[in-house]
Design a protein around this motif. Structure first.
Motif, PDB file in Angstrom:
ATOM      1  N   LEU A   1       2.937  -7.168  -6.128  1.00  0.00           N
ATOM      2  CA  LEU A   1       1.886  -5.960  -6.011  1.00  0.00           C
ATOM      3  C   LEU A   1       2.536  -4.679  -6.127  1.00  0.00           C
ATOM      4  O   LEU A   1       1.771  -3.758  -6.374  1.00  0.00           O
ATOM      5  N   LEU A   2       3.891  -4.822  -5.575  1.00  0.00           N
ATOM      6  CA  LEU A   2       4.560  -3.546  -5.638  1.00  0.00           C
ATOM      7  C   LEU A   2       4.604  -2.834  -7.058  1.00  0.00           C
ATOM      8  O   LEU A   2       4.562  -1.420  -7.134  1.00  0.00           O
ATOM      9  N   ARG A   3       4.609  -3.589  -8.087  1.00  0.00           N
ATOM     10  CA  ARG A   3       4.780  -3.204  -9.258  1.00  0.00           C
ATOM     11  C   ARG A   3       3.594  -2.154  -9.521  1.00  0.00           C
ATOM     12  O   ARG A   3       3.651  -1.183 -10.124  1.00  0.00           O
ATOM     13  N   VAL A   4       2.556  -2.768  -9.153  1.00  0.00           N
ATOM     14  CA  VAL A   4       1.110  -1.691  -9.508  1.00  0.00           C
ATOM     15  C   VAL A   4       1.266  -0.660  -8.286  1.00  0.00           C
ATOM     16  O   VAL A   4       0.696   0.389  -8.888  1.00  0.00           O
TER      17      VAL A   4
ATOM     18  N   HIS B   1       0.915  -1.234   0.101  1.00  0.00           N
ATOM     19  CA  HIS B   1       0.132  -0.068   0.016  1.00  0.00           C
ATOM     20  C   HIS B   1       0.876   1.253   0.202  1.00  0.00           C
ATOM     21  O   HIS B   1       1.834   1.068   0.600  1.00  0.00           O
ATOM     22  N   GLY B   2       0.465   2.384  -0.747  1.00  0.00           N
ATOM     23  CA  GLY B   2       1.195   3.522  -0.888  1.00  0.00           C
ATOM     24  C   GLY B   2       1.892   3.922   0.350  1.00  0.00           C
ATOM     25  O   GLY B   2       2.701   4.648   0.500  1.00  0.00           O
ATOM     26  N   ASP B   3       0.993   4.002   1.456  1.00  0.00           N
ATOM     27  CA  ASP B   3       1.289   4.603   2.699  1.00  0.00           C
ATOM     28  C   ASP B   3       2.270   3.742   3.212  1.00  0.00           C
ATOM     29  O   ASP B   3       2.942   4.043   4.688  1.00  0.00           O
ATOM     30  N   HIS B   4       3.088   2.552   2.706  1.00  0.00           N
ATOM     31  CA  HIS B   4       3.865   1.954   3.380  1.00  0.00           C
ATOM     32  C   HIS B   4       5.275   1.776   2.430  1.00  0.00           C
ATOM     33  O   HIS B   4       6.111   1.658   2.984  1.00  0.00           O
TER      34      HIS B   4
ATOM     35  N   TYR C   1      -7.585  -2.706 -15.776  1.00  0.00           N
ATOM     36  CA  TYR C   1      -6.414  -2.391 -14.837  1.00  0.00           C
ATOM     37  C   TYR C   1      -6.063  -3.167 -13.698  1.00  0.00           C
ATOM     38  O   TYR C   1      -5.000  -2.959 -13.317  1.00  0.00           O
ATOM     39  N   LEU C   2      -7.110  -3.796 -13.433  1.00  0.00           N
ATOM     40  CA  LEU C   2      -6.939  -4.607 -12.043  1.00  0.00           C
ATOM     41  C   LEU C   2      -6.423  -6.053 -12.375  1.00  0.00           C
ATOM     42  O   LEU C   2      -6.304  -6.612 -11.519  1.00  0.00           O
ATOM     43  N   ARG C   3      -6.354  -6.278 -13.567  1.00  0.00           N
ATOM     44  CA  ARG C   3      -5.791  -7.823 -14.126  1.00  0.00           C
ATOM     45  C   ARG C   3      -4.698  -8.164 -13.183  1.00  0.00           C
ATOM     46  O   ARG C   3      -4.450  -9.425 -12.814  1.00  0.00           O
ATOM     47  N   GLU C   4      -3.549  -7.234 -13.253  1.00  0.00           N
ATOM     48  CA  GLU C   4      -2.307  -7.708 -12.804  1.00  0.00           C
ATOM     49  C   GLU C   4      -2.408  -7.863 -11.196  1.00  0.00           C
ATOM     50  O   GLU C   4      -1.838  -8.892 -10.764  1.00  0.00           O
ATOM     51  N   VAL C   5      -3.372  -7.101 -10.343  1.00  0.00           N
ATOM     52  CA  VAL C   5      -3.302  -7.437  -8.958  1.00  0.00           C
ATOM     53  C   VAL C   5      -4.150  -8.685  -8.793  1.00  0.00           C
ATOM     54  O   VAL C   5      -3.891  -9.227  -8.196  1.00  0.00           O
TER      55      VAL C   5
END
Ligand SMILES: [Zn+2]
Ligand SMILES: [Zn+2]
Length: 413
Positions: free
Chosen positions: A86-89, A58-61, A249-253
């Motif tokens: 997930l960091l890639r996204v 998550h962006g806040d981490h 857009y959510l496929r990778e996740v």
């Protein structure tokens, strides 16, 4: 204890997390904050860490990861395998090719930490780390640090964001049990004062959402946060008889959670671009799109616009719905009344459903978790100051014996 704790960012609610554990052997940075929302200049004040642990994507981490790598190119970064994927996204988010290339280069260097096996921390003498499931989102992990402190082993647990209840895709956190216990715990407290969250049952909320989707006669739009929530919602509505289309857009996740979703549910999901998603809604289908609070210009907000006045439509709001967001406006309007939608009054015909699929620990879980660990010192971070004081008082009135610190950024222990 000659081990030291200092928080550079993330004591307060909503502030990205960056905490440091330092010993004579070296310095371990726990999450890295984000230049956008951490205290100004926090990276400038930071002493050079030897290792950076990323608890989850998550962006806040993890938001400042690229900045950190620029500042300290040799920094060792560690995370779980799913977090790296997930960091890639989380870091890229459809930005320019040059950023993508930098993200790729950084991701290749991250050391994957397996679940529940100690690994040494390169550059930090006499210290090791173990990842324990944190619930929350795929890949999210608590870090157990063991640090040699003059012949004695000190154990520090950093929770990151966590919850102990099972969601659909992500199972609840495991409470690590050690002989000799844990000395310090650095614990998030996002929902420590949220009374509603304390009485929610995840299963009931999920069942109610599933039922609403199943019973809807017309189009259903569900705005989700991209990482974590999207997989949970896909699993939930993928189990209904409805035809579900997910924003491309959510496929990778979702690929990261493919195994947990199971082939049957996976095979029922189709993916589409903006045009196909619109078509799917026109044909009374169910659409999952990014934009958890229907903020301006998100896919969910754009797709919601033609549905607002449609009496057969259902718009689902999940979790947070701050007043000024699209979600907040939809929830505060009455059916038949007017919604202020991007500066224009639109008559609300759709039914708006609000469900909370929480993925942080509410107070009852925080109390149980911390009492179970019985640490000598508990540092409360990542929650409003009021919420953290409230949790401290609640722990004390339950007879909790350890010290509880409501952390301020810049303080040292
Ligand atoms: Zn999180
Ligand atoms: Zn967080």
């Amino acid at each position: 204890m000659t081990v030291e704790f200092i928080s550079y960012s993330g004591a307060k609610a909503g502030q990205p997390n960056a905490h440091m554990i330092a010993s004579s052997g070296g310095r371990i940075l726990l999450d890295c904050g984000s230049e956008r929302r951490s205290p100004p200049g926090y990276l400038g004040e930071m002493e050079r860490p030897d290792v950076l642990w990323i608890s989850h994507a998550h962006g806040d981490h993890c938001g400042a990861l690229l900045d950190l790598m620029e500042k300290w190119p040799k920094l060792v970064v560690m995370a779980t395998k799913d977090t790296v994927e997930l960091l890639r996204v989380a870091l890229d988010g459809g930005r320019s090719a040059s950023i993508s290339a930098r993200v790729d280069a950084v991701l290749r260097r991250i050391r994957r930490v397996p679940w529940r096996q100690f690994r040494s921390l390169p550059g930090v003498e006499g210290a090791r780390i173990m990842a324990v499931e944190a619930g929350h989102i795929p890949g999210a992990a608590m870090a157990v640090l063991e640090i040699d402190d003059g012949g004695r082993t000190r154990r520090v647990l950093y929770t990151g964001d966590f919850c102990t209840h099972d969601q659909i895709v992500v199972k609840g956190a495991g409470v690590p049990v050690f002989e000799g216990g844990v000395d310090w715990v650095i614990c998030e407290a996002m929902l420590a004062n949220d009374k509603e969250a304390d009485s929610l049952e995840y299963r009931k909320e999920a069942d109610a959402l599933r039922l609403a989707v199943e019973e809807a006669a017309g189009p259903v739009l569900i705005g989700v946060s991209s990482i974590g929530e999207s997989a949970e919602v896909a699993a939930l509505v993928g189990g209904t008889k409805k035809r579900v289309m997910v924003d491309e857009y959510l496929r990778e996740v979702l690929e990261v959670s493919r195994e947990a979703l199971g082939e049957e549910r996976w095979s029922k999901l189709t993916f589409g671009d903006r045009r196909r998603l619109k078509g799917h809604l026109s044909a009374d289908g169910v659409v999952i799109a990014p934009g958890d609070q229907y903020r301006r210009k998100t896919a969910a907000a754009v797709l919601a616009e033609p549905l607002i006045s449609d009496e057969s439509a259902t718009i689902v709001v999940l979790n947070r719905a701050r007043k000024k967001t699209g979600a907040g406006r939809l929830l505060s309007a009455r059916r038949g009344g007017l919604v202020d939608w991007q500066g224009r009054d639109v008559k609300l015909g759709a039914s708006v459903i609000h469900r909370r699929l929480i993925n942080h620990a509410p107070r009852w879980q925080l109390k149980g978790f911390l009492s179970g660990l019985g640490a000598e010192k508990t540092f409360l971070v990542h929650g409003t100051t009021g919420a953290r004081w409230g949790l401290k008082r609640a722990l004390k009135s339950d007879g909790f014996e350890g010290e509880v610190e409501v952390v301020e950024v810049g303080e040292r222990w």
